[in-house]
Design an enzyme around this catalytic site. Sequence first.
Site, mmCIF file in Angstrom:
data_model
loop_
_atom_site.group_PDB
_atom_site.id
_atom_site.type_symbol
_atom_site.label_atom_id
_atom_site.label_comp_id
_atom_site.label_asym_id
_atom_site.label_seq_id
_atom_site.Cartn_x
_atom_site.Cartn_y
_atom_site.Cartn_z
ATOM 1 N N LYS B 44 -17.659 -12.107 31.506
ATOM 2 C CA LYS B 44 -17.389 -13.330 31.661
ATOM 3 C C LYS B 44 -17.909 -14.356 31.339
ATOM 4 O O LYS B 44 -17.618 -15.742 31.534
ATOM 5 C CB LYS B 44 -16.927 -13.548 33.197
ATOM 6 C CG LYS B 44 -15.600 -12.465 33.599
ATOM 7 C CD LYS B 44 -14.279 -12.536 32.906
ATOM 8 C CE LYS B 44 -13.455 -11.686 33.517
ATOM 9 N NZ LYS B 44 -11.968 -11.876 33.110
ATOM 10 N N SER B 258 -14.479 -1.102 37.111
ATOM 11 C CA SER B 258 -13.337 -1.412 36.197
ATOM 12 C C SER B 258 -13.724 -0.477 34.799
ATOM 13 O O SER B 258 -12.615 0.038 34.447
ATOM 14 C CB SER B 258 -13.160 -2.957 35.713
ATOM 15 O OG SER B 258 -14.301 -3.305 34.897
#
Lengths: 92, 316
Positions: B44, B258
């Site tokens: 991110k 994830s």
Amino acid sequence: MSIEVRIPTILRQHTKGEKLVSGEGETLAELFDHLDAANNGLKARVVTEEGALHRFVNVYINDEDVRFIGGLEAKLSDGDQVTILPAVAGGM
Amino acid sequence: MARFDDITATVGDTPLVGLPRLSPSPEVRLWAKLEGANPTGSVKDRVAAKMIEAAEADGLLHPGATILEPTSGNTGIGVAMIARRKGYKLVAVMPENTSLERRQLLSAFGAEIVFSPAAGGSNAAVAKARAMAAERPDWVMLNQYANPANAAAHYEGTAPELLRDLPEITHFVAGLGTTATLMGVGRYLREHAPGVQIVAAEPRYGELVYGLRNLDEGFVPELYDEKVLDRRLSVGTEDALRRTREVLSEEGLFVGLSTGAVLHAGLQIAKEAAKAGRTADIALLVADGGWKYLSTGAYSDVLDDAVGALDGQVWA
């Protein structure tokens, strides 16, 4: 031929609160027709009047998103697991 | 050259490493792109840098401005770091069912956290952020779910790096959240390496996260275009956790949850390719390292206990 279908909380009002129901069908469309007979109103929540999957509903056959394997015409086999989930924002 | 003007210049150009022990054969290989190598430890940072750059270019951000963003953690942490460096404030709207470390990191970088209810997961965070934005028109909501700069970060950064390092790539697998990684990388690969399969690994959380009051509260990110994907696989908490541990024990890679979901999908593709006698080079996007998930017990508890603890969490 038996297909196990996992129902999300939000749709259990149509399955008498059941989390897991079983149905039959050669395709997903047939399965939803079959399920609707025993679980009144379920199909209308998942499939639109135009005959497409509701925009905010995701359906998986053995973990594959059905939109990539034929949509409502996706083929089913005995023992398949179908999961219905509302579309939500994931982690970010 | 490993000298940079400041921390924000270190975003991107992450390593791609092979996973020889998990790869089924020399013909079917798995590769991991380690986005945890970014300055705040996740993919991110690319997104945060690009979205802030775009907002500055559009004249939306001026010194001292306040940024508002719904985030389950990683985006907020990336934005907070760059905001601190550049003199902006951040208000992060975060579901209360996210890991302790994410909250601590946001606070450490100086962000203000506003919690949204656990039920409904990130949907509730998005809704709350939108309501707050309506009341504070002077705040700048980057809106990672709809911001084209989010996908552009991957189109311009992640994807060219991948193709440079793995020209023989046959599959790209990444987690599905805002969908921007898959959209950006997918579009670039379609243009520059036709035939590459783009596969989404979608985390399947516990029931609490899907606890909407009605279906019309559902959410599909504005950035999502299903035509960019070839396949979308749903991966449950237990499979994701099991794979997270497997890549740690087999390959020495300490990754976030994830990535467990991404690996689970990647191993399925690898198995199919090996069975069909095809060669494959499968690139997996490792969105972050495991550091932020230590408190969940993901790496230390008995598997069933850890699965139970993560059940109601937005773990990806």
